[in-house]
Design a protein around this motif. Structure first.
Motif, PDB file in Angstrom:
ATOM      1  N   ILE A 108       0.331  -1.042  -0.135  1.00  0.00           N
ATOM      2  CA  ILE A 108       0.124  -0.133  -0.415  1.00  0.00           C
ATOM      3  C   ILE A 108       0.872   1.605   0.100  1.00  0.00           C
ATOM      4  N   VAL A 109       0.531   2.150  -0.504  1.00  0.00           N
ATOM      5  CA  VAL A 109       0.885   3.349  -1.119  1.00  0.00           C
ATOM      6  C   VAL A 109       0.466   4.605  -0.073  1.00  0.00           C
ATOM      7  N   PRO A 110       0.949   5.129   0.742  1.00  0.00           N
ATOM      8  CA  PRO A 110      -0.317   6.065   1.905  1.00  0.00           C
ATOM      9  C   PRO A 110      -0.430   7.415   0.664  1.00  0.00           C
ATOM     10  N   PHE A 111      -0.865   8.180   0.730  1.00  0.00           N
ATOM     11  CA  PHE A 111      -1.399   9.406  -0.687  1.00  0.00           C
ATOM     12  C   PHE A 111      -0.027  10.491   0.623  1.00  0.00           C
ATOM     13  N   PRO A 112       0.194  10.620  -0.580  1.00  0.00           N
ATOM     14  CA  PRO A 112       1.534  11.759   0.250  1.00  0.00           C
ATOM     15  C   PRO A 112       0.987  13.876   0.570  1.00  0.00           C
ATOM     16  N   THR A 113       1.764  14.070   1.076  1.00  0.00           N
ATOM     17  CA  THR A 113       0.498  15.143   2.442  1.00  0.00           C
ATOM     18  C   THR A 113       0.885  16.439   2.055  1.00  0.00           C
ATOM     19  N   SER A 114       2.722  16.165   1.221  1.00  0.00           N
ATOM     20  CA  SER A 114       2.777  17.606   1.099  1.00  0.00           C
ATOM     21  C   SER A 114       3.607  16.976  -0.228  1.00  0.00           C
ATOM     22  N   LEU A 115       5.058  18.187  -0.768  1.00  0.00           N
ATOM     23  CA  LEU A 115       5.091  17.879  -1.870  1.00  0.00           C
ATOM     24  C   LEU A 115       6.407  17.104  -1.734  1.00  0.00           C
ATOM     25  N   ARG A 116       7.020  17.370  -0.752  1.00  0.00           N
ATOM     26  CA  ARG A 116       8.411  16.648  -0.125  1.00  0.00           C
ATOM     27  C   ARG A 116       8.090  15.093  -0.145  1.00  0.00           C
ATOM     28  N   GLU A 117       6.798  14.783   0.596  1.00  0.00           N
ATOM     29  CA  GLU A 117       6.580  13.747   0.333  1.00  0.00           C
ATOM     30  C   GLU A 117       6.280  12.928  -1.013  1.00  0.00           C
ATOM     31  N   TYR A 118       5.939  13.029  -1.999  1.00  0.00           N
ATOM     32  CA  TYR A 118       5.670  13.025  -3.196  1.00  0.00           C
ATOM     33  C   TYR A 118       6.572  12.224  -4.046  1.00  0.00           C
ATOM     34  N   PHE A 119       7.441  13.700  -3.610  1.00  0.00           N
ATOM     35  CA  PHE A 119       8.781  13.494  -4.830  1.00  0.00           C
ATOM     36  C   PHE A 119      10.072  12.282  -3.820  1.00  0.00           C
ATOM     37  N   SER A 120       9.805  12.676  -3.302  1.00  0.00           N
ATOM     38  CA  SER A 120      10.027  11.578  -2.099  1.00  0.00           C
ATOM     39  C   SER A 120       9.911   9.614  -2.810  1.00  0.00           C
ATOM     40  N   MET A 121       8.997   9.771  -2.441  1.00  0.00           N
ATOM     41  CA  MET A 121       7.940   8.301  -3.060  1.00  0.00           C
ATOM     42  C   MET A 121       8.455   8.167  -4.780  1.00  0.00           C
ATOM     43  N   ILE A 122       8.978   9.407  -5.839  1.00  0.00           N
ATOM     44  CA  ILE A 122       8.834   9.595  -7.053  1.00  0.00           C
ATOM     45  C   ILE A 122       9.821   8.665  -6.848  1.00  0.00           C
ATOM     46  N   LEU A 123      11.181   9.179  -6.094  1.00  0.00           N
ATOM     47  CA  LEU A 123      12.720   8.740  -6.085  1.00  0.00           C
ATOM     48  C   LEU A 123      13.293   8.129  -5.876  1.00  0.00           C
ATOM     49  N   GLY A 124      11.912   7.420  -4.587  1.00  0.00           N
ATOM     50  CA  GLY A 124      12.062   5.567  -3.852  1.00  0.00           C
ATOM     51  C   GLY A 124      13.104   5.699  -2.814  1.00  0.00           C
ATOM     52  N   ALA A 125      12.633   6.765  -2.036  1.00  0.00           N
ATOM     53  CA  ALA A 125      13.472   6.923  -1.004  1.00  0.00           C
ATOM     54  C   ALA A 125      12.899   5.919   0.471  1.00  0.00           C
ATOM     55  N   SER A 126      11.961   5.188   0.340  1.00  0.00           N
ATOM     56  CA  SER A 126      11.887   4.077   1.056  1.00  0.00           C
ATOM     57  C   SER A 126      11.642   3.238   0.258  1.00  0.00           C
ATOM     58  N   PHE A 127      11.781   2.911  -1.032  1.00  0.00           N
ATOM     59  CA  PHE A 127      12.259   1.574  -2.133  1.00  0.00           C
ATOM     60  C   PHE A 127      13.282   1.362  -1.439  1.00  0.00           C
ATOM     61  N   TRP A 128      14.129   1.651  -2.094  1.00  0.00           N
ATOM     62  CA  TRP A 128      15.309   1.182  -1.712  1.00  0.00           C
ATOM     63  C   TRP A 128      15.551   0.409  -0.256  1.00  0.00           C
ATOM     64  N   PRO A 129      15.380   1.241   0.742  1.00  0.00           N
ATOM     65  CA  PRO A 129      15.665   0.451   1.422  1.00  0.00           C
ATOM     66  C   PRO A 129      14.942  -0.319   2.387  1.00  0.00           C
ATOM     67  N   LYS A 130      14.055  -0.638   1.511  1.00  0.00           N
ATOM     68  CA  LYS A 130      13.514  -2.074   1.469  1.00  0.00           C
ATOM     69  C   LYS A 130      14.372  -2.956   0.031  1.00  0.00           C
ATOM     70  N   LEU A 131      14.945  -3.011  -0.665  1.00  0.00           N
ATOM     71  CA  LEU A 131      14.921  -3.291  -1.517  1.00  0.00           C
ATOM     72  C   LEU A 131      16.617  -3.902  -0.514  1.00  0.00           C
ATOM     73  N   VAL A 132      17.263  -3.427   0.169  1.00  0.00           N
ATOM     74  CA  VAL A 132      18.268  -3.822   0.341  1.00  0.00           C
ATOM     75  C   VAL A 132      17.929  -4.626   2.274  1.00  0.00           C
ATOM     76  N   GLY A 133      16.985  -4.245   2.524  1.00  0.00           N
ATOM     77  CA  GLY A 133      16.326  -5.143   3.492  1.00  0.00           C
ATOM     78  C   GLY A 133      15.952  -6.110   3.146  1.00  0.00           C
TER      79      GLY A 133
END
Length: 329
Positions: A143-168
């Motif tokens: 599930i992808v939480p809805f971004p509440t700010s532009l910072r969160e939105y671009f963080s999602m696009i750039l994979g800020a949470s994806f890459w730690p999950k993949l490495v983990g």
């Protein structure tokens, strides 16, 4: 099964669970479903060949632009986009619907998993949980939480949470020390197999790195790792469009979005833009999703004309939420 009932694994062979009873598939008659779910090797082999040719063509652009970073970086992005779109055949193989032959689904799935750094068996069980608990705020692992700010939105696009999950995933899989969430969708009986695959992948990556260092060769970086990384935001944007902003409910007609795209993207993404259709009937092979779309479109709540439109709507809502937050501060 640790801490969960068998309903936790319902998505591997069924639809929904007693915890999150999914609705919507009833709009597809049994007769129509039987007609559309026929599996064959031909379309999958054709799509795979097209994808390989696209990889070869875009990789050649990197070669011919060597020495000119102004041209080579865009070439890498294009090539990387084709690489990350291999998520689609990996996904289709995890359902066993890319090909009729079971062994072909597994061989292609394992190979693409290695290229995209997504362990195939791990993904298969994680994705089954996503189908079982689509848009459940606690049990859907994707599930992808809805971004509440532009910072969160671009963080999602750039994979800020994806890459730690993949490495983990690679680290925990290598040690067999799965976290609480992973133990809910990985039955104890398969964790050994999942860990074995991940350990083999990690050994492969270490071997590639060692050979590259020994021969002082940048080939793996230029033709695999760098494009794979810089192409990921394209896939993040596509995957956000599949559910973000849709209903967080068990209604498959409303919790998943179909996006009507151009034939090139539809080809390289193996018809996955017909995403609501796929969730309604995941046993229907990718090549029949267009026909399923024609059958169920009047019932779908979220049908968008292109990814740009989807992200325009998401960004509009993000900006509205930001304005409300500023007023409330």
């Amino acid at each position: 099964m640790e801490g969960n009932s068998s309903a936790s694994y319902a998505g591997i062979g069924g639809v929904g669970s007693n915890i999150w009873p999914l609705t919507g598939p009833e709009v597809v008659s049994r007769e129509k479903l039987k007609e559309l779910r026929v599996r064959t090797n031909g379309p999958g082999l054709y799509n795979l060949a097209v994808h390989v040719l696209a990889l070869a063509a875009t990789a050649s652009l990197i070669y011919f632009t060597s020495g000119n970073p102004w041209l080579q970086v865009p070439a890498m992005l294009l090539y990387g986009t084709v690489i990350v779109l291999m998520f689609a055949p990996l996904h289709e193989c995890s359902h066993g619907t890319a090909f009729r032959s079971r062994w072909l689904n597994h061989v292609v799935g394992f190979a693409i998993g290695a290229i995209t750094m997504r362990p195939f068996l791990y993904f298969k069980y994680r994705h089954a949980a996503h189908h079982t608990y689509t848009q459940h705020d606690e049990r859907d692992p994707d599930i992808v939480p809805f971004p509440t700010s532009l910072r969160e939105y671009f963080s999602m696009i750039l994979g800020a949470s994806f890459w730690p999950k993949l490495v983990g995933t690679l680290v925990r899989g290598s040690t067999g020390n799965y976290n609480e969430e992973e133990r809910t969708f990985l039955p104890a009986s398969v964790r050994g197999q999942v860990s074995l695959e991940i350990r083999l992948l990690v050994l492969l990556y270490v071997a590639i790195a060692a050979v590259s260092v020994y021969f002082a060769s940048p080939i793996a970086l230029i033709y695999w790792f760098f494009p794979r990384v810089i192409g990921e935001p394209v896939l993040r944007a596509i995957r956000m469009a599949e559910h973000t902003g849709a209903d967080e409910s068990p209604d498959l007609l409303a919790n998943t979005r179909t996006t009507l795209v151009n034939p090139i993207i539809r080809q390289l993404y193996w018809n996955m833009p017909f995403h609501a259709e796929h969730h309604l009937a995941s046993s229907v092979p990718f090549h029949a999703l267009g026909k399923l779309h024609d059958h169920v479109e009047p019932h779908l709540k979220h049908v968008s004309k292109g990814y740009i439109q989807v992200h325009r709507e998401i960004l509009g809502e993000v900006l509205r939420l930001q304005r409300e937050a500023r007023r409330a501060a």
